[in-house]
Design an enzyme around this catalytic site. Structure first.
Site, PDB file in Angstrom:
ATOM      1  N   HIS A   2      43.476  42.683  43.316  1.00 47.66           N
ATOM      2  CA  HIS A   2      43.424  41.264  42.300  1.00 47.66           C
ATOM      3  C   HIS A   2      44.375  40.531  42.647  1.00 47.66           C
ATOM      4  O   HIS A   2      45.755  41.124  42.238  1.00 47.66           O
ATOM      5  CB  HIS A   2      43.422  42.400  40.817  1.00 47.66           C
ATOM      6  CG  HIS A   2      42.938  41.289  39.822  1.00 47.66           C
ATOM      7  ND1 HIS A   2      43.963  40.934  39.313  1.00 47.66           N
ATOM      8  CD2 HIS A   2      41.834  41.363  39.365  1.00 47.66           C
ATOM      9  CE1 HIS A   2      42.906  39.455  38.284  1.00 47.66           C
ATOM     10  NE2 HIS A   2      41.498  40.363  37.985  1.00 47.66           N
ATOM     11  N   GLU A  54      46.026  39.697  40.216  1.00 48.48           N
ATOM     12  CA  GLU A  54      47.448  39.548  39.026  1.00 48.48           C
ATOM     13  C   GLU A  54      48.368  40.976  39.830  1.00 48.48           C
ATOM     14  O   GLU A  54      49.667  41.089  39.827  1.00 48.48           O
ATOM     15  CB  GLU A  54      46.772  40.069  37.803  1.00 48.48           C
ATOM     16  CG  GLU A  54      45.839  38.838  37.180  1.00 48.48           C
ATOM     17  CD  GLU A  54      45.004  39.702  36.230  1.00 48.48           C
ATOM     18  OE1 GLU A  54      44.823  40.613  35.801  1.00 48.48           O
ATOM     19  OE2 GLU A  54      44.430  38.754  35.379  1.00 48.48           O
ATOM     20  N   GLY A  63      41.157  33.603  32.863  1.00 45.59           N
ATOM     21  CA  GLY A  63      41.523  33.610  31.874  1.00 45.59           C
ATOM     22  C   GLY A  63      41.803  32.085  31.015  1.00 45.59           C
ATOM     23  O   GLY A  63      42.835  32.373  30.869  1.00 45.59           O
ATOM     24  N   LYS A  69      40.702  45.209  32.305  1.00 43.32           N
ATOM     25  CA  LYS A  69      42.940  45.286  32.281  1.00 43.32           C
ATOM     26  C   LYS A  69      43.801  45.665  31.953  1.00 43.32           C
ATOM     27  O   LYS A  69      43.042  47.127  31.412  1.00 43.32           O
ATOM     28  CB  LYS A  69      43.384  43.752  32.368  1.00 43.32           C
ATOM     29  CG  LYS A  69      42.412  42.490  33.567  1.00 43.32           C
ATOM     30  CD  LYS A  69      42.652  41.337  32.870  1.00 43.32           C
ATOM     31  CE  LYS A  69      41.771  40.572  34.562  1.00 43.32           C
ATOM     32  NZ  LYS A  69      41.917  39.094  34.616  1.00 43.32           N
ATOM     33  N   GLU A 107      37.988  35.834  43.648  1.00 38.95           N
ATOM     34  CA  GLU A 107      38.221  35.299  41.592  1.00 38.95           C
ATOM     35  C   GLU A 107      39.703  33.178  42.431  1.00 38.95           C
ATOM     36  O   GLU A 107      40.604  33.812  42.773  1.00 38.95           O
ATOM     37  CB  GLU A 107      39.267  36.512  41.275  1.00 38.95           C
ATOM     38  CG  GLU A 107      37.912  36.900  41.428  1.00 38.95           C
ATOM     39  CD  GLU A 107      38.999  38.463  39.689  1.00 38.95           C
ATOM     40  OE1 GLU A 107      37.464  38.593  39.445  1.00 38.95           O
ATOM     41  OE2 GLU A 107      39.374  38.995  40.214  1.00 38.95           O
ATOM     42  N   ASN A 157      36.387  44.229  34.389  1.00 39.56           N
ATOM     43  CA  ASN A 157      38.085  44.632  34.217  1.00 39.56           C
ATOM     44  C   ASN A 157      38.044  44.388  33.294  1.00 39.56           C
ATOM     45  O   ASN A 157      39.094  42.984  32.817  1.00 39.56           O
ATOM     46  CB  ASN A 157      37.868  43.184  35.212  1.00 39.56           C
ATOM     47  CG  ASN A 157      39.672  43.932  35.926  1.00 39.56           C
ATOM     48  OD1 ASN A 157      40.367  44.499  35.308  1.00 39.56           O
ATOM     49  ND2 ASN A 157      40.428  42.329  36.361  1.00 39.56           N
ATOM     50  N   SER A 209      36.407  33.413  34.439  1.00 35.95           N
ATOM     51  CA  SER A 209      36.222  32.336  33.190  1.00 35.95           C
ATOM     52  C   SER A 209      35.004  33.119  33.247  1.00 35.95           C
ATOM     53  O   SER A 209      34.124  31.887  32.401  1.00 35.95           O
ATOM     54  CB  SER A 209      36.634  31.497  32.985  1.00 35.95           C
ATOM     55  OG  SER A 209      37.645  31.515  32.840  1.00 35.95           O
TER      56      SER A 209
HETATM   57  P1  PGA Z   1      38.254  36.148  33.422  1.00 38.23           P
HETATM   58  O1  PGA Z   1      38.984  37.539  34.366  1.00 38.23           O
HETATM   59  O2  PGA Z   1      37.481  36.697  33.535  1.00 38.23           O
HETATM   60  O3  PGA Z   1      39.090  36.696  32.555  1.00 38.23           O
HETATM   61  O4  PGA Z   1      38.814  34.754  34.128  1.00 38.23           O
HETATM   62  C1  PGA Z   1      38.789  37.982  35.789  1.00 38.23           C
HETATM   63  C2  PGA Z   1      40.081  38.723  36.771  1.00 38.23           C
HETATM   64  O5  PGA Z   1      40.797  38.551  36.161  1.00 38.23           O
HETATM   65  O6  PGA Z   1      38.723  40.036  37.254  1.00 38.23           O
END
Ligand code: PGA
Length: 255
Positions: free
Chosen positions: A95, A97, A173, A11, A167, A9, A212
């Protein structure tokens, strides 16, 4: 059998040129890998060219979102038919976000998932609790509710076409990953919820872990019986790093 699924992903990262440079470096690194499905989710602007570059490679293309309606006065939005036209096999929906920054509701996620399924695209439906919800002992209730509402419009005969991504928001992140045991515990709960909703089909649904994921922790996560893949943000931006995740070998091999 559930084929492991590793999704990058990206982003809001990578211009078209940067995305193509990634593909050029990445494909030779995963050419020999068998029995794993790798997926790249670039930004909308890079989908077309990345899709062309992936043709015949076995690596699939995904979008990071999609609108529930197929056409109309929705400035800035992208429909499932447009994504299918570009060869997207998957699309991430719900997601955290987007839920947090764009106010996306479970009902909207349900609409997106249903439309995607109607157009032959696998929705990757994201769920996950906040840190406060986990600390207050409400993680299961939150994830259970998101599943129930976000999958409300998935017909039983299409259940095996969906992917669920667990998640935990506190792990995205942050460098803080759920322990393999905590991930397994929640994945088993998710599979139980899917079983109540879809019966035996739940055994075919892939549940990805996200938050992460890195080359050195993916092996332990993938060793869990209900962890069927990973949704990867930061560690998917470098070809060598994501290739190691796609291989998910023991930590000594991931150095
Ligand atoms: P990350 O993001 O691996 O940077 O923690 C995962 C995601 O948001 O899909």
């Amino acid at each position: 059998m559930r084929i492991p699924l590793m999704t990058a992903n990206w982003k809001m990262h990578k211009t078209v040129g940067e995305a193509l440079a990634f593909v050029e470096a990445f494909l030779p690194l995963v050419r020999e890998v068998a029995g794993v499905e790798a997926v790249l989710a670039p930004s909308f602007t890079a989908l077309d060219r990345v899709g062309e570059a992936l043709a015949g490679s076995g690596v699939a293309l995904a979008a990071q979102d999609c609108h529930a309606e197929l056409f109309g006065a929705f400035t800035g939005e992208i429909s499932a038919t447009m994504l299918a036209d570009l060869g997207c096999a998957y699309a991430i929906v719900g997601h955290s976000e987007r839920r947090a920054l764009c106010g996306e509701s479970d009902a909207e996620v349900a609409g997106k998932a249903a439309t995607l399924l109607q157009h032959g695209i696998h929705p990757i439906v994201c769920v996950g609790e906040s840190l406060a919800e986990r600390e207050e002992g409400r993680a299961h209730a939150r994830v259970g509710e998101q599943l129930e509402k976000s999958l409300a419009r998935v017909p039983a005969e299409k259940a095996a076409d969906i992917v669920v991504a667990y998640e935990p928001i506190w792990a995205i992140g942050t460098g803080r990953t759920a322990s393999p045991e905590d991930a397994q515990e929640m994945h088993a709960f998710i599979r139980e919820c899917l079983g109540k909703r879809f019966g035996g089909e739940a055994r075919s649904i892939r549940i990805q872990y996200g938050g992460s994921v890195k080359p050195d922790n993916v092996y332990a996560l993938m060793a869990q019986p209900d962890v069927d893949g990973a949704l990867v943000g930061g560690a998917s931006l470098e070809p060598a790093s994501f290739a190691k995740i796609v291989r998910f070998g023991p930590p000594e091999e991931s150095k």
